[in-house]
Design a protein around this motif. Structure first.
Motif, PDB file in Angstrom:
ATOM      1  N   LEU A 287       0.830  -1.205   0.000  1.00  0.00           N
ATOM      2  CA  LEU A 287       0.000   0.000   0.000  1.00  0.00           C
ATOM      3  C   LEU A 287       0.867   1.260   0.000  1.00  0.00           C
ATOM      4  CD1 LEU A 287      -2.859  -0.941   2.507  1.00  0.00           C
ATOM      5  CD2 LEU A 287      -3.126  -0.423   0.073  1.00  0.00           C
ATOM      6  N   LEU A 288       1.906   1.243   0.824  1.00  0.00           N
ATOM      7  CA  LEU A 288       2.822   2.379   0.881  1.00  0.00           C
ATOM      8  C   LEU A 288       3.531   2.575  -0.460  1.00  0.00           C
ATOM      9  CD1 LEU A 288       4.191   4.564   2.610  1.00  0.00           C
ATOM     10  CD2 LEU A 288       5.893   2.854   3.280  1.00  0.00           C
ATOM     11  N   ALA A 289       3.955   1.463  -1.082  1.00  0.00           N
ATOM     12  CA  ALA A 289       4.660   1.536  -2.366  1.00  0.00           C
ATOM     13  C   ALA A 289       3.743   2.066  -3.469  1.00  0.00           C
ATOM     14  CB  ALA A 289       5.195   0.158  -2.745  1.00  0.00           C
ATOM     15  N   ILE A 290       2.479   1.616  -3.479  1.00  0.00           N
ATOM     16  CA  ILE A 290       1.530   2.096  -4.483  1.00  0.00           C
ATOM     17  C   ILE A 290       1.318   3.598  -4.323  1.00  0.00           C
ATOM     18  CG2 ILE A 290      -0.886   2.003  -5.192  1.00  0.00           C
ATOM     19  CD1 ILE A 290      -0.796  -1.022  -4.567  1.00  0.00           C
ATOM     20  N   LEU A 291       1.203   4.039  -3.077  1.00  0.00           N
ATOM     21  CA  LEU A 291       1.000   5.463  -2.804  1.00  0.00           C
ATOM     22  C   LEU A 291       2.202   6.285  -3.281  1.00  0.00           C
ATOM     23  CD1 LEU A 291      -0.779   7.644  -1.444  1.00  0.00           C
ATOM     24  CD2 LEU A 291       0.476   7.189   0.679  1.00  0.00           C
ATOM     25  N   VAL A 292       3.403   5.821  -2.963  1.00  0.00           N
ATOM     26  CA  VAL A 292       4.621   6.570  -3.295  1.00  0.00           C
ATOM     27  C   VAL A 292       4.898   6.567  -4.796  1.00  0.00           C
ATOM     28  CG1 VAL A 292       7.130   6.600  -3.008  1.00  0.00           C
ATOM     29  CG2 VAL A 292       5.659   6.217  -1.027  1.00  0.00           C
ATOM     30  N   LEU A 329       1.064  -8.947 -13.441  1.00  0.00           N
ATOM     31  CA  LEU A 329       0.844  -7.666 -14.095  1.00  0.00           C
ATOM     32  C   LEU A 329       2.172  -6.963 -14.357  1.00  0.00           C
ATOM     33  CD1 LEU A 329      -2.153  -6.335 -11.952  1.00  0.00           C
ATOM     34  CD2 LEU A 329      -2.250  -7.403 -14.204  1.00  0.00           C
ATOM     35  N   LYS A 330       2.328  -6.454 -15.581  1.00  0.00           N
ATOM     36  CA  LYS A 330       3.518  -5.693 -15.936  1.00  0.00           C
ATOM     37  C   LYS A 330       3.109  -4.612 -16.927  1.00  0.00           C
ATOM     38  CE  LYS A 330       7.363  -8.029 -16.513  1.00  0.00           C
ATOM     39  NZ  LYS A 330       8.388  -8.962 -17.031  1.00  0.00           N
ATOM     40  N   PHE A 331       3.878  -3.533 -16.954  1.00  0.00           N
ATOM     41  CA  PHE A 331       3.699  -2.592 -18.050  1.00  0.00           C
ATOM     42  C   PHE A 331       4.227  -3.248 -19.322  1.00  0.00           C
ATOM     43  CE2 PHE A 331       3.783   0.796 -14.678  1.00  0.00           C
ATOM     44  CZ  PHE A 331       2.503   1.263 -14.925  1.00  0.00           C
ATOM     45  N   GLN A 370       3.106  -4.917 -10.169  1.00  0.00           N
ATOM     46  CA  GLN A 370       3.061  -6.137  -9.361  1.00  0.00           C
ATOM     47  C   GLN A 370       2.771  -5.848  -7.890  1.00  0.00           C
ATOM     48  OE1 GLN A 370       6.630  -8.455 -10.356  1.00  0.00           O
ATOM     49  NE2 GLN A 370       6.236  -7.909 -12.508  1.00  0.00           N
ATOM     50  N   PHE A 371       2.851  -4.582  -7.487  1.00  0.00           N
ATOM     51  CA  PHE A 371       2.420  -4.240  -6.133  1.00  0.00           C
ATOM     52  C   PHE A 371       0.937  -4.568  -5.955  1.00  0.00           C
ATOM     53  CE2 PHE A 371       6.120  -1.203  -6.245  1.00  0.00           C
ATOM     54  CZ  PHE A 371       6.843  -1.843  -5.250  1.00  0.00           C
ATOM     55  N   PHE A 372       0.174  -4.490  -7.045  1.00  0.00           N
ATOM     56  CA  PHE A 372      -1.245  -4.862  -6.979  1.00  0.00           C
ATOM     57  C   PHE A 372      -1.395  -6.385  -6.865  1.00  0.00           C
ATOM     58  CE2 PHE A 372      -1.353  -0.679  -9.003  1.00  0.00           C
ATOM     59  CZ  PHE A 372      -2.329  -0.050  -8.251  1.00  0.00           C
ATOM     60  N   ASP A 378      -1.626 -12.683  -4.624  1.00  0.00           N
ATOM     61  CA  ASP A 378      -1.014 -13.608  -5.578  1.00  0.00           C
ATOM     62  C   ASP A 378       0.488 -13.720  -5.354  1.00  0.00           C
ATOM     63  OD1 ASP A 378      -3.432 -14.055  -6.897  1.00  0.00           O
ATOM     64  OD2 ASP A 378      -3.150 -12.292  -8.175  1.00  0.00           O
ATOM     65  N   MET A 379       1.090 -12.622  -4.886  1.00  0.00           N
ATOM     66  CA  MET A 379       2.540 -12.565  -4.726  1.00  0.00           C
ATOM     67  C   MET A 379       2.885 -11.977  -3.362  1.00  0.00           C
ATOM     68  SD  MET A 379       3.719 -11.074  -8.476  1.00  0.00           S
ATOM     69  CE  MET A 379       5.476 -11.103  -8.036  1.00  0.00           C
ATOM     70  N   SER A 380       4.171 -11.990  -3.071  1.00  0.00           N
ATOM     71  CA  SER A 380       4.713 -11.333  -1.885  1.00  0.00           C
ATOM     72  C   SER A 380       5.706 -10.273  -2.355  1.00  0.00           C
ATOM     73  CB  SER A 380       5.406 -12.353  -0.983  1.00  0.00           C
ATOM     74  OG  SER A 380       5.999 -11.718   0.135  1.00  0.00           O
ATOM     75  N   LEU A 381       6.043  -9.345  -1.495  1.00  0.00           N
ATOM     76  CA  LEU A 381       7.062  -8.367  -1.863  1.00  0.00           C
ATOM     77  C   LEU A 381       8.402  -9.044  -2.108  1.00  0.00           C
ATOM     78  CD1 LEU A 381       6.225  -5.519   0.670  1.00  0.00           C
ATOM     79  CD2 LEU A 381       5.970  -5.395  -1.807  1.00  0.00           C
TER      80      LEU A 381
END
Length: 464
Positions: A287-292, A329-331, A370-372, A378-381
């Motif tokens: 959540l923090l990473a998505i925000l930043v 998910l990837k760009f 992939q943060f989503f 589905d994944m971990s950090l």
């Protein structure tokens, strides 16, 4: 007996640490509010102070446990012990600050700084004193228990090495018996083979033995019944080590279910609170990473849209925990028809990439969505990087223990990646790093990997 003694010593460490933390907290409080340092904002209510102390006595020991400070490690030097206590104290302090912030507890920042200094000094002194006392007890030979090992093969050698690796428990292997007459008089891991298995009664009559450990290979199990019948007439403690350790792959061991002993050859590395804490860690930091990174993700999405036709995001099937597949998910960094001829590994000069794709891959910006995946579960950090199912069957045939990396969730980054193992690097070496991570996992290790990643761990020459 081994496990009971180990739990006993661990409980002493936990109690000692909690005692030192309580003393450090009290000293910090007295130092801050006794008049030595001017008090400008008043003294916090004693109820808030008590709550802060309780949080300290929970957070710090849990962090120490996660940092493996309660695990037996004779190879760790005094300097290494001090360094590990320092790292764990800093980590626990950061968690305490976050916890008090979200709980909106009142506390004095200066008191916290003073407490951290006292805690580090007192816990370190307590740990070093504990190590010194144990060393002196062992050196003087007090309260030692003698062990006779039956089996001079590889399994017997493993038993001896394990006992010697836990000398603080007070056990010594004083002799070895063998089924091979030619081995009598030889040495196994520095311990003399004193006779044949048939002489077990004679040895027990003439030498002080507190415990017998039978460590015979599978092909010699027929002798165990006869040995057990002889030892049943003795008061000596008897232990049997099953010759299954070569089949134990990951988090194996002995467990009990309803009074029935069960040997676990392969287990789950993250169970109970370990899984809960890792998931909470993932949710909070993703959540923090998505925000930043949201402004950067918006800019990247716009760049992908303006430089090539096709969707902004690319979904690709990958294999994760327990062999389950999920859409990663990837760009998008390649043309929409890049895999019309089938799945292929990327290469340094891959002609399928879009104009912006090379840049995104070089700086790992294509991985940001992939943060989503992490937020969805589905994944971990942090964890082994997920592979495509089409490649995995081939890897399983070529690389032993490859499947064990699927015992945990796949990660955005991992121990292998921050050590430069990306792209077309050795799969074998990558698996070694992945399994090392799984076997030594802790939240502190996850934090370390994330910090190294943020400081440039993904800026690799193999990223393409």
């Amino acid at each position: 007996m081994f496990s009971r003694l180990q739990r006993f010593y661990t409980s002493i460490k936990v109690v000692a640490d909690m005692g030192m933390l309580a003393v450090a907290f009290a000293l910090a409080y007295v130092t801050r509010f006794s008049g030595i340092i001017p008090v400008t904002e008043g003294i916090p209510p004693w109820e808030d102070t008590l709550i802060s102390l309780l949080m300290v006595l929970v957070i710090f020991p849990v962090t120490f446990k996660q940092s493996r400070l309660y695990a037996t490690n004779r190879a760790r030097t005094n300097t290494g012990e001090v360094f590990e206590v320092f790292k764990s104290t800093i980590t626990a302090t950061l968690i305490l600050v976050a916890a008090t912030y979200f709980a909106r507890e009142r506390y004095s920042r200066l008191t916290l700084v003073i407490f951290v200094a006292y805690a580090f000094v007192l816990v370190t002194c307590s740990r070093l004193a504990f190590r010194y006392v144990l060393s002196e007890i062992r050196r003087r030979g007090h309260n030692l228990k003698s062990i006779l090992v039956i089996g001079a093969g590889e399994l017997g050698q493993r038993v001896i090495d394990t006992v010697e690796g836990h000398r603080e428990l007070g056990f010594r292997v004083t002799g070895v018996l063998t089924l091979r007459p030619e081995k009598v008089g030889q040495y196994v891991s520095g311990v003399r083979v004193i006779g044949h298995v048939d002489s077990v009664n004679q040895v027990l009559d003439t030498q002080p033995v507190d415990q017998v450990i039978i460590a015979l290979p599978l092909e010699d199990q027929a002798h165990v019944k006869r040995l057990m019948e002889q030892l049943a007439l003795r008061t000596v403690d008897v232990r049997v080590v099953p010759d299954l350790y070569q089949y134990i792959t990951l988090y194996g061991g002995l467990e009990e279910f309803g009074g029935l002993p069960i040997i676990r050859l392969q287990g789950d590395p993250m169970e109970g609170w370990s899984r809960v804490s890792k998931r909470a860690f993932d949710i909070l930091f993703s959540l923090l990473a998505i925000l930043v990174t949201s402004p950067l993700m918006l800019a990247t999405a716009l760049a992908v849209r303006l430089t090539s036709r096709g969707p902004i995001l690319y979904r690709q099937e990958r294999m994760g925990m327990d062999g389950r597949t999920f859409p990663i998910l990837k760009f998008r960094t390649m043309c929409v028809d890049a895999e019309n001829c089938g799945a292929m590994m990327t290469s340094p000069e891959d002609p399928r990439r879009t104009p912006i794709g090379t840049f995104l891959r070089k700086y790992s910006l294509d991985e940001l969505p992939q943060f989503f995946n992490v937020l969805l579960g589905d994944m971990s950090l942090v964890g082994p990087r997920p592979e495509r199912p089409v490649f995995i069957e081939e890897f399983k045939r070529q690389i032993p223990r490859y499947h064990l990396r699927h015992k945990v969730k796949a990660g955005i980054t991992g121990w292998a990646q921050i050590n430069g193992l990306r792209g077309q690097t050795s799969i074998q070496k990558r698996i070694e790093y992945d399994l090392y991570y799984i076997e030594n996992w802790s939240l502190l290790m996850d934090l370390k990997i994330l910090v190294r990643t943020a400081l440039g761990g993904f800026l690799s020459k193999n990223a393409y």
